[in-house]
Motif scaffolding. Structure first.
Motif, PDB file in Angstrom:
ATOM      1  N   ARG A  21     -10.120 -13.836 -44.460  1.00 46.56           N
ATOM      2  CA  ARG A  21      -9.375 -12.588 -44.644  1.00 46.56           C
ATOM      3  C   ARG A  21      -9.725 -11.539 -43.603  1.00 46.56           C
ATOM      4  O   ARG A  21      -9.085 -10.499 -43.537  1.00 46.56           O
ATOM      5  CB  ARG A  21      -9.641 -12.000 -46.026  1.00 46.56           C
ATOM      6  CG  ARG A  21      -9.034 -12.817 -47.148  1.00 46.56           C
ATOM      7  CD  ARG A  21      -9.268 -12.144 -48.466  1.00 46.56           C
ATOM      8  NE  ARG A  21     -10.696 -12.239 -48.799  1.00 46.56           N
ATOM      9  CZ  ARG A  21     -11.286 -11.557 -49.756  1.00 46.56           C
ATOM     10  NH1 ARG A  21     -10.612 -10.704 -50.486  1.00 46.56           N
ATOM     11  NH2 ARG A  21     -12.577 -11.710 -49.989  1.00 46.56           N
ATOM     12  N   SER A  22     -10.740 -11.790 -42.789  1.00 49.37           N
ATOM     13  CA  SER A  22     -11.131 -10.787 -41.800  1.00 49.37           C
ATOM     14  C   SER A  22     -10.113 -10.734 -40.668  1.00 49.37           C
ATOM     15  O   SER A  22      -9.326 -11.645 -40.470  1.00 49.37           O
ATOM     16  CB  SER A  22     -12.532 -11.092 -41.245  1.00 49.37           C
ATOM     17  OG  SER A  22     -12.530 -12.321 -40.582  1.00 49.37           O
ATOM     18  N   ARG A  23     -10.138  -9.656 -39.943  1.00 50.46           N
ATOM     19  CA  ARG A  23      -9.212  -9.460 -38.826  1.00 50.46           C
ATOM     20  C   ARG A  23      -9.601 -10.366 -37.665  1.00 50.46           C
ATOM     21  O   ARG A  23     -10.771 -10.677 -37.483  1.00 50.46           O
ATOM     22  CB  ARG A  23      -9.245  -8.010 -38.363  1.00 50.46           C
ATOM     23  CG  ARG A  23      -8.873  -7.008 -39.412  1.00 50.46           C
ATOM     24  CD  ARG A  23      -7.387  -6.941 -39.550  1.00 50.46           C
ATOM     25  NE  ARG A  23      -7.045  -5.879 -40.497  1.00 50.46           N
ATOM     26  CZ  ARG A  23      -5.869  -5.332 -40.548  1.00 50.46           C
ATOM     27  NH1 ARG A  23      -4.911  -5.733 -39.756  1.00 50.46           N
ATOM     28  NH2 ARG A  23      -5.629  -4.392 -41.424  1.00 50.46           N
ATOM     29  N   PRO A  24      -8.634 -10.732 -36.844  1.00 51.39           N
ATOM     30  CA  PRO A  24      -8.937 -11.558 -35.667  1.00 51.39           C
ATOM     31  C   PRO A  24      -9.895 -10.836 -34.718  1.00 51.39           C
ATOM     32  O   PRO A  24      -9.920  -9.603 -34.653  1.00 51.39           O
ATOM     33  CB  PRO A  24      -7.573 -11.751 -34.989  1.00 51.39           C
ATOM     34  CG  PRO A  24      -6.568 -11.456 -36.053  1.00 51.39           C
ATOM     35  CD  PRO A  24      -7.207 -10.467 -36.982  1.00 51.39           C
ATOM     36  N   LEU A  25     -10.648 -11.613 -33.955  1.00 52.22           N
ATOM     37  CA  LEU A  25     -11.622 -11.057 -33.030  1.00 52.22           C
ATOM     38  C   LEU A  25     -10.973 -10.074 -32.052  1.00 52.22           C
ATOM     39  O   LEU A  25     -11.513  -9.000 -31.780  1.00 52.22           O
ATOM     40  CB  LEU A  25     -12.329 -12.177 -32.264  1.00 52.22           C
ATOM     41  CG  LEU A  25     -13.356 -11.725 -31.237  1.00 52.22           C
ATOM     42  CD1 LEU A  25     -14.465 -10.918 -31.873  1.00 52.22           C
ATOM     43  CD2 LEU A  25     -13.923 -12.939 -30.515  1.00 52.22           C
ATOM     44  N   GLN A  26      -9.829 -10.419 -31.512  1.00 50.78           N
ATOM     45  CA  GLN A  26      -9.153  -9.542 -30.548  1.00 50.78           C
ATOM     46  C   GLN A  26      -8.839  -8.180 -31.169  1.00 50.78           C
ATOM     47  O   GLN A  26      -8.995  -7.141 -30.529  1.00 50.78           O
ATOM     48  CB  GLN A  26      -7.870 -10.210 -30.026  1.00 50.78           C
ATOM     49  CG  GLN A  26      -7.225  -9.469 -28.874  1.00 50.78           C
ATOM     50  CD  GLN A  26      -8.164  -9.349 -27.673  1.00 50.78           C
ATOM     51  OE1 GLN A  26      -8.986 -10.224 -27.403  1.00 50.78           O
ATOM     52  NE2 GLN A  26      -8.065  -8.248 -26.954  1.00 50.78           N
ATOM     53  N   TYR A  27      -8.411  -8.180 -32.418  1.00 50.77           N
ATOM     54  CA  TYR A  27      -8.129  -6.924 -33.115  1.00 50.77           C
ATOM     55  C   TYR A  27      -9.406  -6.089 -33.238  1.00 50.77           C
ATOM     56  O   TYR A  27      -9.408  -4.885 -32.974  1.00 50.77           O
ATOM     57  CB  TYR A  27      -7.549  -7.209 -34.503  1.00 50.77           C
ATOM     58  CG  TYR A  27      -7.398  -5.974 -35.351  1.00 50.77           C
ATOM     59  CD1 TYR A  27      -6.287  -5.153 -35.223  1.00 50.77           C
ATOM     60  CD2 TYR A  27      -8.381  -5.617 -36.273  1.00 50.77           C
ATOM     61  CE1 TYR A  27      -6.150  -4.007 -35.992  1.00 50.77           C
ATOM     62  CE2 TYR A  27      -8.251  -4.471 -37.044  1.00 50.77           C
ATOM     63  CZ  TYR A  27      -7.131  -3.672 -36.898  1.00 50.77           C
ATOM     64  OH  TYR A  27      -7.013  -2.538 -37.656  1.00 50.77           O
ATOM     65  N   ARG A  28     -10.506  -6.728 -33.640  1.00 53.51           N
ATOM     66  CA  ARG A  28     -11.764  -6.005 -33.815  1.00 53.51           C
ATOM     67  C   ARG A  28     -12.261  -5.449 -32.486  1.00 53.51           C
ATOM     68  O   ARG A  28     -12.764  -4.325 -32.424  1.00 53.51           O
ATOM     69  CB  ARG A  28     -12.805  -6.910 -34.470  1.00 53.51           C
ATOM     70  CG  ARG A  28     -12.434  -7.275 -35.894  1.00 53.51           C
ATOM     71  CD  ARG A  28     -13.572  -7.913 -36.650  1.00 53.51           C
ATOM     72  NE  ARG A  28     -14.226  -9.001 -35.972  1.00 53.51           N
ATOM     73  CZ  ARG A  28     -13.916 -10.286 -36.107  1.00 53.51           C
ATOM     74  NH1 ARG A  28     -12.933 -10.634 -36.899  1.00 53.51           N
ATOM     75  NH2 ARG A  28     -14.589 -11.207 -35.470  1.00 53.51           N
ATOM     76  N   LYS A  29     -12.099  -6.224 -31.394  1.00 56.11           N
ATOM     77  CA  LYS A  29     -12.500  -5.727 -30.080  1.00 56.11           C
ATOM     78  C   LYS A  29     -11.661  -4.513 -29.683  1.00 56.11           C
ATOM     79  O   LYS A  29     -12.186  -3.532 -29.137  1.00 56.11           O
ATOM     80  CB  LYS A  29     -12.350  -6.824 -29.026  1.00 56.11           C
ATOM     81  CG  LYS A  29     -13.426  -7.877 -29.101  1.00 56.11           C
ATOM     82  CD  LYS A  29     -13.215  -8.908 -27.992  1.00 56.11           C
ATOM     83  CE  LYS A  29     -14.316  -9.928 -27.960  1.00 56.11           C
ATOM     84  NZ  LYS A  29     -14.114 -10.899 -26.862  1.00 56.11           N
ATOM     85  N   GLN A  30     -10.365  -4.582 -29.946  1.00 64.00           N
ATOM     86  CA  GLN A  30      -9.484  -3.458 -29.617  1.00 64.00           C
ATOM     87  C   GLN A  30      -9.889  -2.222 -30.409  1.00 64.00           C
ATOM     88  O   GLN A  30      -9.919  -1.108 -29.866  1.00 64.00           O
ATOM     89  CB  GLN A  30      -8.028  -3.843 -29.899  1.00 64.00           C
ATOM     90  CG  GLN A  30      -7.010  -2.815 -29.479  1.00 64.00           C
ATOM     91  CD  GLN A  30      -6.752  -1.750 -30.537  1.00 64.00           C
ATOM     92  OE1 GLN A  30      -6.854  -2.007 -31.732  1.00 64.00           O
ATOM     93  NE2 GLN A  30      -6.438  -0.564 -30.096  1.00 64.00           N
ATOM     94  N   GLN A  31     -10.214  -2.390 -31.676  1.00 65.88           N
ATOM     95  CA  GLN A  31     -10.638  -1.265 -32.502  1.00 65.88           C
ATOM     96  C   GLN A  31     -11.953  -0.675 -31.989  1.00 65.88           C
ATOM     97  O   GLN A  31     -12.141   0.540 -31.984  1.00 65.88           O
ATOM     98  CB  GLN A  31     -10.779  -1.707 -33.964  1.00 65.88           C
ATOM     99  CG  GLN A  31      -9.460  -2.049 -34.626  1.00 65.88           C
ATOM    100  CD  GLN A  31      -8.571  -0.831 -34.731  1.00 65.88           C
ATOM    101  OE1 GLN A  31      -8.937   0.173 -35.328  1.00 65.88           O
ATOM    102  NE2 GLN A  31      -7.385  -0.915 -34.146  1.00 65.88           N
ATOM    103  N   HIS A  32     -12.862  -1.515 -31.577  1.00 76.29           N
ATOM    104  CA  HIS A  32     -14.144  -1.060 -31.035  1.00 76.29           C
ATOM    105  C   HIS A  32     -13.914  -0.243 -29.766  1.00 76.29           C
ATOM    106  O   HIS A  32     -14.512   0.828 -29.576  1.00 76.29           O
ATOM    107  CB  HIS A  32     -15.046  -2.264 -30.755  1.00 76.29           C
ATOM    108  CG  HIS A  32     -16.403  -1.878 -30.279  1.00 76.29           C
ATOM    109  ND1 HIS A  32     -16.706  -1.800 -28.951  1.00 76.29           N
ATOM    110  CD2 HIS A  32     -17.525  -1.524 -30.959  1.00 76.29           C
ATOM    111  CE1 HIS A  32     -17.961  -1.431 -28.825  1.00 76.29           C
ATOM    112  NE2 HIS A  32     -18.494  -1.256 -30.012  1.00 76.29           N
ATOM    113  N   ARG A  33     -13.042  -0.741 -28.876  1.00 76.57           N
ATOM    114  CA  ARG A  33     -12.733  -0.001 -27.642  1.00 76.57           C
ATOM    115  C   ARG A  33     -12.100   1.353 -27.964  1.00 76.57           C
ATOM    116  O   ARG A  33     -12.420   2.368 -27.333  1.00 76.57           O
ATOM    117  CB  ARG A  33     -11.823  -0.825 -26.736  1.00 76.57           C
ATOM    118  CG  ARG A  33     -12.527  -1.970 -26.035  1.00 76.57           C
ATOM    119  CD  ARG A  33     -11.655  -2.615 -24.967  1.00 76.57           C
ATOM    120  NE  ARG A  33     -10.453  -3.216 -25.521  1.00 76.57           N
ATOM    121  CZ  ARG A  33     -10.340  -4.464 -25.944  1.00 76.57           C
ATOM    122  NH1 ARG A  33     -11.378  -5.279 -25.884  1.00 76.57           N
ATOM    123  NH2 ARG A  33      -9.209  -4.917 -26.434  1.00 76.57           N
TER     124      ARG A  33
END
Length: 68
Positions: A21-33
């Motif tokens: 259920r967690s968000r995809p890695l790319q999404y999490r990286k974008q949010q971090h940036r």
């Protein structure tokens, strides 16, 4: 924070991650940036708010240090 609370939070996060259920890695990286950009762009405002609220800047230094 009590260790029992930490354990429950960590267990819950692991359960969510393992369920897919967690968000995809790319999404999490974008949010971090985006968070990094926000903190960088608004650093002066954050410093002023911390100074007014807490009369301390150490918390900001800790948060900004996390990103560098």
């Amino acid at each position: 924070m009590p260790s029992s609370l930490v354990r429950r939070v960590v267990d819950g996060l692991r359960e969510v991650f393992q369920s897919g259920r967690s968000r995809p890695l790319q999404y999490r990286k974008q949010q971090h940036r985006a968070l990094h950009r926000l903190i960088t762009e608004r650093q002066a405002d954050i410093e002023q708010a911390l100074k007014q609220d807490l009369n301390r800047l150490e918390l900001l230094q800790l948060v900004v240090g996390f990103f560098y």
